[in-house]
Design a protein around this motif. Structure first.
Motif, PDB file in Angstrom:
ATOM      1  N   TYR A 521       0.819  -1.214   0.000  1.00 16.09           N
ATOM      2  CA  TYR A 521       0.000   0.000   0.000  1.00 16.09           C
ATOM      3  C   TYR A 521       0.855   1.267   0.000  1.00 16.09           C
ATOM      4  O   TYR A 521       0.603   2.209  -0.756  1.00 16.09           O
ATOM      5  N   ILE A 522       1.900   1.301   0.845  1.00 14.23           N
ATOM      6  CA  ILE A 522       2.702   2.532   0.964  1.00 14.23           C
ATOM      7  C   ILE A 522       3.667   2.700  -0.205  1.00 14.23           C
ATOM      8  O   ILE A 522       4.204   3.793  -0.407  1.00 14.23           O
ATOM      9  N   THR A 523       3.919   1.630  -0.974  1.00 15.74           N
ATOM     10  CA  THR A 523       4.826   1.757  -2.123  1.00 15.74           C
ATOM     11  C   THR A 523       4.078   1.881  -3.446  1.00 15.74           C
ATOM     12  O   THR A 523       4.703   1.847  -4.507  1.00 15.74           O
ATOM     13  N   SER A 524       2.751   2.017  -3.385  1.00 22.15           N
ATOM     14  CA  SER A 524       1.972   2.168  -4.617  1.00 22.15           C
ATOM     15  C   SER A 524       1.969   3.627  -5.057  1.00 22.15           C
ATOM     16  O   SER A 524       2.119   4.547  -4.235  1.00 22.15           O
ATOM     17  N   PRO A 525       1.826   3.878  -6.338  1.00 19.47           N
ATOM     18  CA  PRO A 525       1.729   5.265  -6.819  1.00 19.47           C
ATOM     19  C   PRO A 525       0.477   5.913  -6.235  1.00 19.47           C
ATOM     20  O   PRO A 525      -0.449   5.231  -5.786  1.00 19.47           O
ATOM     21  N   PRO A 526       0.367   7.222  -6.201  1.00 19.96           N
ATOM     22  CA  PRO A 526       1.289   8.176  -6.840  1.00 19.96           C
ATOM     23  C   PRO A 526       2.419   8.668  -5.947  1.00 19.96           C
ATOM     24  O   PRO A 526       3.289   9.384  -6.402  1.00 19.96           O
ATOM     25  N   ALA A 527       2.399   8.289  -4.628  1.00 16.94           N
ATOM     26  CA  ALA A 527       3.418   8.821  -3.699  1.00 16.94           C
ATOM     27  C   ALA A 527       3.971   7.679  -2.855  1.00 16.94           C
ATOM     28  O   ALA A 527       3.543   7.476  -1.714  1.00 16.94           O
ATOM     29  N   PRO A 528       4.889   6.905  -3.378  1.00 16.39           N
ATOM     30  CA  PRO A 528       5.482   5.828  -2.567  1.00 16.39           C
ATOM     31  C   PRO A 528       6.295   6.400  -1.414  1.00 16.39           C
ATOM     32  O   PRO A 528       6.984   7.411  -1.552  1.00 16.39           O
ATOM     33  N   ARG A 529       6.211   5.724  -0.271  1.00 11.13           N
ATOM     34  CA  ARG A 529       6.923   6.159   0.933  1.00 11.13           C
ATOM     35  C   ARG A 529       7.930   5.059   1.312  1.00 11.13           C
ATOM     36  O   ARG A 529       7.630   4.139   2.066  1.00 11.13           O
ATOM     37  N   PHE A 530       9.121   5.180   0.759  1.00 12.27           N
ATOM     38  CA  PHE A 530      10.132   4.140   0.980  1.00 12.27           C
ATOM     39  C   PHE A 530      10.806   4.261   2.345  1.00 12.27           C
ATOM     40  O   PHE A 530      11.341   3.285   2.855  1.00 12.27           O
ATOM     41  N   THR A 531      10.781   5.451   2.938  1.00 15.67           N
ATOM     42  CA  THR A 531      11.335   5.596   4.289  1.00 15.67           C
ATOM     43  C   THR A 531      10.527   4.801   5.291  1.00 15.67           C
ATOM     44  O   THR A 531      11.079   4.129   6.184  1.00 15.67           O
ATOM     45  N   LEU A 532       9.187   4.864   5.156  1.00 19.40           N
ATOM     46  CA  LEU A 532       8.333   4.065   6.032  1.00 19.40           C
ATOM     47  C   LEU A 532       8.533   2.575   5.776  1.00 19.40           C
ATOM     48  O   LEU A 532       8.476   1.756   6.700  1.00 19.40           O
ATOM     49  N   LEU A 533       8.797   2.199   4.518  1.00 18.50           N
ATOM     50  CA  LEU A 533       9.049   0.807   4.194  1.00 18.50           C
ATOM     51  C   LEU A 533      10.286   0.291   4.938  1.00 18.50           C
ATOM     52  O   LEU A 533      10.284  -0.817   5.493  1.00 18.50           O
ATOM     53  N   ASN A 534      11.348   1.092   4.977  1.00 17.59           N
ATOM     54  CA  ASN A 534      12.567   0.666   5.673  1.00 17.59           C
ATOM     55  C   ASN A 534      12.343   0.477   7.161  1.00 17.59           C
ATOM     56  O   ASN A 534      13.021  -0.348   7.800  1.00 17.59           O
ATOM     57  N   SER A 535      11.422   1.225   7.750  1.00 16.78           N
ATOM     58  CA  SER A 535      11.161   1.084   9.187  1.00 16.78           C
ATOM     59  C   SER A 535      10.196  -0.050   9.500  1.00 16.78           C
ATOM     60  O   SER A 535      10.154  -0.529  10.642  1.00 16.78           O
ATOM     61  N   ILE A 536       9.422  -0.516   8.529  1.00 16.09           N
ATOM     62  CA  ILE A 536       8.476  -1.617   8.765  1.00 16.09           C
ATOM     63  C   ILE A 536       9.139  -2.967   8.507  1.00 16.09           C
ATOM     64  O   ILE A 536       8.774  -3.971   9.132  1.00 16.09           O
ATOM     65  N   VAL A 537      10.099  -3.008   7.605  1.00 12.98           N
ATOM     66  CA  VAL A 537      10.725  -4.286   7.230  1.00 12.98           C
ATOM     67  C   VAL A 537      11.328  -5.015   8.437  1.00 12.98           C
ATOM     68  O   VAL A 537      11.195  -6.243   8.528  1.00 12.98           O
ATOM     69  N   PRO A 538      11.997  -4.364   9.405  1.00 11.99           N
ATOM     70  CA  PRO A 538      12.508  -5.123  10.564  1.00 11.99           C
ATOM     71  C   PRO A 538      11.423  -5.851  11.333  1.00 11.99           C
ATOM     72  O   PRO A 538      11.622  -7.002  11.747  1.00 11.99           O
ATOM     73  N   HIS A 539      10.265  -5.222  11.541  1.00  8.58           N
ATOM     74  CA  HIS A 539       9.171  -5.896  12.246  1.00  8.58           C
ATOM     75  C   HIS A 539       8.635  -7.060  11.421  1.00  8.58           C
ATOM     76  O   HIS A 539       8.341  -8.139  11.966  1.00  8.58           O
ATOM     77  N   LEU A 540       8.505  -6.864  10.126  1.00  7.11           N
ATOM     78  CA  LEU A 540       8.043  -7.948   9.260  1.00  7.11           C
ATOM     79  C   LEU A 540       9.043  -9.107   9.251  1.00  7.11           C
ATOM     80  O   LEU A 540       8.659 -10.277   9.241  1.00  7.11           O
ATOM     81  N   SER A 541      10.316  -8.775   9.266  1.00  7.44           N
ATOM     82  CA  SER A 541      11.338  -9.822   9.298  1.00  7.44           C
ATOM     83  C   SER A 541      11.288 -10.615  10.598  1.00  7.44           C
ATOM     84  O   SER A 541      11.425 -11.845  10.597  1.00  7.44           O
ATOM     85  N   ALA A 542      11.066  -9.934  11.722  1.00 12.58           N
ATOM     86  CA  ALA A 542      10.970 -10.636  13.002  1.00 12.58           C
ATOM     87  C   ALA A 542       9.755 -11.557  13.037  1.00 12.58           C
ATOM     88  O   ALA A 542       9.826 -12.691  13.544  1.00 12.58           O
ATOM     89  N   LEU A 543       8.636 -11.113  12.505  1.00 11.70           N
ATOM     90  CA  LEU A 543       7.447 -11.963  12.470  1.00 11.70           C
ATOM     91  C   LEU A 543       7.656 -13.165  11.556  1.00 11.70           C
ATOM     92  O   LEU A 543       7.192 -14.271  11.849  1.00 11.70           O
ATOM     93  N   CYS A 544       8.361 -12.969  10.444  1.00 13.92           N
ATOM     94  CA  CYS A 544       8.627 -14.081   9.542  1.00 13.92           C
ATOM     95  C   CYS A 544       9.556 -15.111  10.190  1.00 13.92           C
ATOM     96  O   CYS A 544       9.423 -16.318   9.938  1.00 13.92           O
ATOM     97  N   ARG A 545      10.480 -14.654  11.010  1.00 12.78           N
ATOM     98  CA  ARG A 545      11.337 -15.609  11.709  1.00 12.78           C
ATOM     99  C   ARG A 545      10.568 -16.385  12.770  1.00 12.78           C
ATOM    100  O   ARG A 545      10.860 -17.539  13.040  1.00 12.78           O
ATOM    101  N   SER A 546       9.565 -15.743  13.385  1.00  8.16           N
ATOM    102  CA  SER A 546       8.776 -16.427  14.406  1.00  8.16           C
ATOM    103  C   SER A 546       7.810 -17.431  13.795  1.00  8.16           C
ATOM    104  O   SER A 546       7.595 -18.511  14.352  1.00  8.16           O
ATOM    105  N   TYR A 547       7.217 -17.095  12.651  1.00  2.00           N
ATOM    106  CA  TYR A 547       6.234 -17.967  12.005  1.00  2.00           C
ATOM    107  C   TYR A 547       6.626 -18.137  10.538  1.00  2.00           C
ATOM    108  O   TYR A 547       6.018 -17.535   9.641  1.00  2.00           O
ATOM    109  N   PRO A 548       7.660 -18.925  10.252  1.00  2.00           N
ATOM    110  CA  PRO A 548       8.165 -18.991   8.873  1.00  2.00           C
ATOM    111  C   PRO A 548       7.205 -19.668   7.908  1.00  2.00           C
ATOM    112  O   PRO A 548       7.082 -19.250   6.757  1.00  2.00           O
ATOM    113  N   ILE A 549       6.509 -20.709   8.346  1.00  2.00           N
ATOM    114  CA  ILE A 549       5.651 -21.458   7.423  1.00  2.00           C
ATOM    115  C   ILE A 549       4.456 -20.609   7.005  1.00  2.00           C
ATOM    116  O   ILE A 549       4.128 -20.493   5.816  1.00  2.00           O
TER     117      ILE A 549
END
Length: 908
Positions: A521-549
């Motif tokens: 959603y935040i990387t879709s046009p017309p105004a992608p917000r890549f700074t917010l993406l960089n701050s969300i990826v660590p949380h998403l990565s931690a959740l993926c490590r907890s529940y990989p399947i």
């Protein structure tokens, strides 16, 4: 043999053998030697008679085909004798082991000097001889009837006076004696002593015995020497103690800081001392001050044990309670209620703050004990922000290890701004399968129109519900800044930790899906917000490590939807402008995030493998129609570079697209597809749609190559010559990086020889100065790498192995067709293996048979022992019962006699 019973047969056999004849009295007695021979002959005859009388002692195996003169081993046997021999052998060995089970024994060699390696054989023999002589003379030591004189260490006991060598202590002031005899006196005068005398004196003066005066003189001298030594040691100890007292001030400063009551005079008195070290004298005031300080040490605070390390579940519970408490305080402040919390009130038991007086110096005032008087919202935000920042920094470091370096990360963030082909972005939910030429949007952006952009920052709550869908998450963060979104995600994860409730596991899995949707959603046009993406990826990565399947299933679902959209776009036509074939900014960001979260170096991965296949399909099947397509393709090539940085897998699609981008943008002497060397597919080269993509030489003469602004290139339809020049520089850099990655491949020459040929055919004179430098550098590098690859290449050679012999067609014999051929296999190895198998089988059967016999023998022995115990017990009980019966009979007889006496006397 005679007929009849066994007894008659035995008598006739004995008479025929001449054994039963009675010896004649008239003859002389034979010698002993002849008697022994007769006994042996007689025993042999008896053995022969025994064999004849018992035919069952011999077992004969009947042969099917008896061949004369052939001796077969084992055709006759004696089972009774072999059985008896086996029993006797077991009685000697197995029975002994059975009786001695559980015992621990052994032979210990206790001979003198046997275990002493330092002694030679002669010394051992001499010492053993001496010990033997001593044991032999031991019986005559205490024989007092003879005229021998008792001695001890060569001295006569009769000549010794009981108190000759007993010396009473000379110094009555010595405290260590305590009225006891000296150790030297005890060692010399008492029995068991006499070992402490001067050996040197004994050796030199063995001929003359010392007089009593000489002995007393030596004893007095030794006593004085001992007293002087003790006095010297006492002086040294006092001097050392005095030195420690002087240094106590420095030691005291190490133990604790001086209190406010310690005055300078006291401190000075501690360090001042004018006593001599030889004759110490302690001042009374200093001694009192020292004693006072020693007593103060008893009141010092002792070290307290630290709290134990808390578990992950306890830490999660504390964080949740802290957030809930902070949220309650925030709501009270928002409502204007300054009262104590209900929980705090219970804990404080109605305690109230002390009211401030007019003379209060405000040295103990704390406006807000929890947050330092500045409000719990800011304080808690700062604390959590710091924790989140630390977590983010750790996650970003791991991401940098998996991906490119920091410079390339910056370039990739710029490249994340690629957009989809259609200029009008359509935001819809993840609908099901669309019919016809409709596309399924992977972004959930229907709520975008309902929410206002973040404005004035309000106070951030501390507790949030766990969203079950992306729409609920957008409602939670509707009016928050982008910098507060990571804090919200962190607090949601803290409040719904899996250890707090079993249902939180499902909620966090749903949160993973929500965050994936929010990334799109935040990387879709017309105004992608890549700074917010960089701050969300660590949380998403931690959740993926907890529940990989579960997380892998979410990403695979998105990739499947992207593949369906590609198929629908290709079905409409790869050259149609309305066909959405190339990925947009949201899809590219998802692919970039997948490479950051998941391991891209595995041989087969449930998420990376489908993503790699999808990107290969994009680069291999999609056609170039505009500069936006080139931008998207170059970004996919850079993602491939990130994926294969560790595994170095060959991706020919990325190299093919990069060289095609160079052909589309740069002027060259190549006129058509047929003039392109190698096997690179270039269907769009010099086509009508790609002709306008080449930059104008006149306009770009004074331009310089820079980093492309991918965000604007993917969202804006208007391009400049600078953008084309920037994309051309990016294509050259990708070719450079891929050449560095694939230089160790065996097919590097076939892969990059056409690339070098195309680079040499470029019209470098018309390019700007920066691009010419870049092209010349790439050309030199490829020439050098190809040269090294040709030098390292070796022609294929046959494998060096043992020559294959000419095949011999040996007839195959069936192993069970004949008893004769079974042991005569023409194959020597197979025959030996068969013999070993047969031997193993026979040995196994024999071992089983022997083990059964041993078990039967032991069972018989145990049964015999049990029978003996039972018989002994029965005999014992019979004796007891017989004695009891006798006593009972006597008692009854006495009772009868008593009854008769009563009847006689007339009593009843």
């Amino acid at each position: 043999m005679a007929k009849g019973s066994q007894l008659s047969q035995l008598k006739s056999a004995l008479s025929q053998a001449g054994i039963s004849r009675a010896p004649q009295n008239g003859k002389k007695r034979k010698r002993s030697g002849s008697i022994d021979q007769d006994k042996i002959k007689k025993a042999a005859k008896l053995q022969e008679i025994h064999k004849k009388l018992n035919p069952f002692d011999i077992k004969v195996t009947k042969l099917k085909h008896d061949v004369g003169g052939r001796k077969i081993k084992g055709s006759k046997g004696q089972p009774a004798q072999s059985k008896q021999a086996g029993i006797q052998q077991r009685e000697k060995t197995l029975l002994k082991e059975f009786q001695d089970r559980g015992r621990v024994g052994g032979v210990v060699d206790r001979r003198f000097g046997e275990n002493d390696p330092s002694m030679s054989l002669e010394e051992r023999m001499l010492e053993r001889f001496t010990k033997e002589r001593q044991r032999a003379s031991k019986g005559t030591i205490f024989n007092l009837e003879g005229e021998e004189q008792l001695t001890h260490h060569g001295q006569s006991l009769s000549n010794l006076d009981d108190f000759d060598d007993v010396i009473l202590p000379m110094d009555e002031d010595e405290d260590d004696d305590q009225g006891q005899l000296n150790r030297d006196i005890v060692g010399r005068a008492h029995f068991g002593g006499f070992d402490d005398k001067d050996e040197d004196e004994t050796e030199h003066n063995s001929d003359r015995k010392k007089s009593k005066a000489e002995v007393m003189t030596e004893l007095i001298a030794k006593s004085k020497e001992h007293k002087a030594r003790r006095q010297l040691e006492k002086v040294q100890e006092e001097s050392m103690r005095h030195q420690l007292d002087e240094d106590f001030d420095s030691l005291r400063s190490l133990l604790f800081a001086p209190g406010a009551q310690t005055t300078d005079s006291n401190v000075a008195s501690l360090g001042s001392s004018g006593n001599q070290p030889d004759i110490p004298s302690v001042d009374i005031d200093e001694q009192m001050d020292y004693d006072r300080q020693v007593r103060e040490l008893a009141f010092d605070q002792r070290a307290k044990p630290k709290d134990r390390t808390k578990t992950e579940d306890e830490l999660a519970l504390e964080e949740k309670e802290a957030l809930e408490k902070a949220e309650r305080q925030r709501r009270r402040r928002m409502l204007g209620d300054d009262g104590e919390d209900s929980d705090d009130g219970v804990k404080n038991h109605g305690k109230r703050k002390r009211e401030r007086g007019a003379d209060d110096l405000e040295d103990d005032f704390v406006g807000d004990e929890s947050w330092g008087g500045v409000g719990s919202g800011l304080g808690e935000v700062g604390i959590n922000d710091q924790a989140v920042a630390e977590d983010d920094s750790e996650e970003e470091e791991e991401d940098e290890d998996k991906g490119m370096d920091e410079d390339e990360e910056t370039n990739d963030e710029d490249e994340n701004s690629e957009a989809e082909e259609d200029s009008e972005p359509s935001f819809g939910s993840e609908a099901g399968s669309a019919s016809g030429g409709e596309f399924n949007e992977i972004t959930t952006s229907q709520m975008a129109a309902k929410f206002k952009p973040p404005g004035v920052r309000h106070e951030l709550p501390f507790t949030f519900p766990c969203p079950e869908s992306h729409e609920e998450f957008l409602e939670i963060i509707g009016e928050l800044d982008d910098s507060d979104v990571p804090i919200v995600v962190q607090r949601i994860r803290t409040l719904h930790h899996p250890s707090l409730c079993p249902e939180n596991k499902v909620k966090l899995q749903n949160l993973t899906s929500v965050l994936v949707d929010h990334v799109l959603y935040i990387t879709s046009p017309p105004a992608p917000r890549f700074t917010l993406l960089n701050s969300i990826v660590p949380h998403l990565s931690a959740l993926c490590r907890s529940y990989p399947i579960e997380s892998a299933g979410i990403f695979v679902e998105k990739l499947s939807l992207m593949h369906k959209n590609l198929e629908r776009g290709l079905s409409r036509g790869a050259l149609e402008l309305g066909a959405r074939t190339w990925p947009g900014p949201a899809e590219l960001s998802l692919l970039r995030t997948i490479g950051v979260i998941w391991s891209s170096s595995d041989m087969s991965h449930p998420v990376i493998s489908p993503a790699r296949l999808l990107m290969g399909a994009y680069l291999g099947l999609c056609r170039v129609r505009s500069l936006m397509d080139i931008t998207s393709g170059l970004f996919l090539s850079s993602i491939f570079l990130q994926y294969e940085e560790l595994s170095n897998r060959l991706v020919p699609e990325a190299i093919n697209f990069s060289i095609n981008a160079v052909l589309h943008l740069a002027p060259s002497s190549l006129k058509n597809v047929a003039s392109i060397p190698g096997s690179f597919p270039s269907p769009d080269f010099r086509s009508d749609r790609c002709a306008p993509l080449a930059f104008d030489i006149k306009k770009s003469k004074h331009l310089d190559c820079r980093t492309p602004n991918l965000h604007r290139l993917l969202t804006d339809g208007h391009y400049q010559e600078q953008d084309k020049l920037d994309l051309l520089g990016l294509a050259f850099r990708l070719l450079d990086r891929f050449s560095e990655m694939y230089k160790s491949l065996d097919g590097f020459i076939e892969l990059y020889q056409p690339v070098l040929y195309i680079v040499t055919k470029l019209d470098v004179t018309t390019l700007p100065e920066g691009v010419r430098t870049q092209v010349s550098s790439l050309q030199d590098k490829l020439t050098r790498l190809l040269k090294f690859a040709r030098q390292a290449r070796r022609p294929l050679l046959l494998q060096a192995h043992k020559p294959i012999p000419i095949p011999t067609y040996i007839p195959k014999f069936e192993s069970r067709s004949s008893s004769y051929l079974r042991r005569h296999d023409p194959d020597h190895e197979r025959n030996e293996a068969s013999k070993l198998r047969y031997q193993l089988k026979q040995e196994k059967k024999g071992a089983i048979r022997e083990l059964r016999k041993d078990a039967k023998f032991l069972a018989a022995v145990e049964h015999k022992q049990q029978t003996e115990r039972d018989c002994a017990y029965k005999d014992h009980m019979n004796k007891a019962f017989s004695s009891l019966e006798g006593e009972r009979a006597e008692q009854k007889a006495m009772d009868r006699e008593k009854a008769k006496e009563k009847r006689r006397s007339g009593r009843k």
